[in-house]
Design a protein around this motif. Structure first.
Motif, short mmCIF file in Angstrom:
data_model
loop_
_atom_site.label_atom_id
_atom_site.label_comp_id
_atom_site.label_asym_id
_atom_site.label_seq_id
_atom_site.Cartn_x
_atom_site.Cartn_y
_atom_site.Cartn_z
N UNK A 283 -1.63 -5.50 -7.26
CA UNK A 283 -1.06 -4.16 -7.08
C UNK A 283 -1.55 -3.16 -8.12
N UNK A 284 -2.33 -3.61 -9.10
CA UNK A 284 -2.87 -2.70 -10.11
C UNK A 284 -4.39 -2.83 -10.21
N UNK A 285 -5.03 -3.32 -9.14
CA UNK A 285 -6.46 -3.57 -9.16
C UNK A 285 -7.21 -2.40 -8.56
N UNK A 286 -7.29 -1.32 -9.31
CA UNK A 286 -8.04 -0.16 -8.87
C UNK A 286 -9.55 -0.42 -8.95
N UNK B 162 3.18 0.91 -4.94
CA UNK B 162 3.78 0.68 -6.26
C UNK B 162 3.41 -0.72 -6.73
N UNK B 163 3.23 -0.90 -8.06
CA UNK B 163 2.94 -2.24 -8.54
C UNK B 163 4.11 -3.17 -8.36
N UNK C 124 10.65 -12.20 -10.08
CA UNK C 124 10.39 -13.43 -9.35
C UNK C 124 9.01 -13.47 -8.71
N UNK C 125 8.26 -12.35 -8.73
CA UNK C 125 6.93 -12.32 -8.12
C UNK C 125 5.94 -13.13 -8.95
#
Length: 236
Positions: free
Chosen positions: A16-19, A1-2, A7-8
């Motif tokens: 997390x979204x680097x396909x 999950x992204x 706070x990240x």
């Protein structure tokens, strides 16, 4: 999950979204953006801080057209062997979608706006007899003999460790700039032919072929094994 925790750091959402984005628009990528990708790569570490990397950046459609038949041969060889079947445990439908994207990129490679080839060449080693004596003494006879057997693998990993951190920086920078990119090493099937087209010296090693462009699709969450499944704490 992204990553979605407020706070990240923003970098977590990027990762997390680097396909791997293989369907690219033919629209050109400005040189200044490509230079920013190389700058990100250069910020990566290299062994001994030697910084022996070089990057070939291809944007000329005529050169891309020369490379397209080589790319097709490499991809076809991959899909006929290593990539013929989905890895154990991978969803067949998901694998089929990935293969379809690979075939799309193969069939439209001549339209790729930019291609980046990271290269690296270690200098000739300077090892004196006294250094070899201390080396063998530190490792012991058995480990010294074992290292002699895997020296080729060790050297390849040593060079790779000087290149791939920078490549990951490049991929992260591309994602941050809204560009699609993916790392491949299929060109190694025909590395000599690629070097001949691009004028890369024979004694220079190449480590990836990274197509870059504006995505036709949308970025989204990557699908990866959960952390608790891959971590071995303190020992295996």
């Amino acid at each position: 999950m992204p990553a979605d925790d407020a706070g990240d750091p923003a970098l977590f959402a990027t990762m997390s979204t680097m396909r791997a984005m293989r369907r690219l628009k033919p629209d050109p990528v400005p040189d200044e953006l490509l230079d920013r990708l190389i700058q990100a790569a250069v910020w990566g570490p290299s062994g001994g801080n030697m910084q022996r990397y070089e990057y070939v950046v291809v944007t000329d459609p005529a050169v891309m057209a020369e490379l397209a038949p080589l790319w097709k041969r490499c991809v076809d060889a991959y899909l006929a062997t290593t990539g013929k079947y989905a890895p154990a445990g991978m969803d067949e439908a998901a694998y089929a979608r990935m293969v379809a994207a690979i075939e799309y990129q193969r069939d439209h490679f001549a339209e790729t706006p930019a291609l980046i080839i990271p290269c690296y060449r270690f200098p000739a080693p300077r090892i004196e007899p006294e250094g070899l004596r201390v080396y063998a003494e530190a490792l012991g006879a058995e480990a010294t003999e074992r290292m002699a057997r895997i020296q080729e693998r060790f050297s390849a990993l040593a060079e790779g460790s000087c290149v791939y951190p920078g490549v990951q920086n490049l991929l992260l920078a591309a994602r941050g700039l809204g560009l699609a990119a993916n790392i491949t090493i299929w060109h190694l099937f025909l590395e000599s032919e690629w070097k001949a087209v691009l004028g890369i010296p024979e004694d220079m090693n190449t480590f990836a072929a990274i197509p870059v462009g504006w995505p036709r699709g949308r970025f989204g969450p990557v699908s990866r094994r959960p952390v608790e499944e891959v971590v071995h704490r303190d020992r295996w």
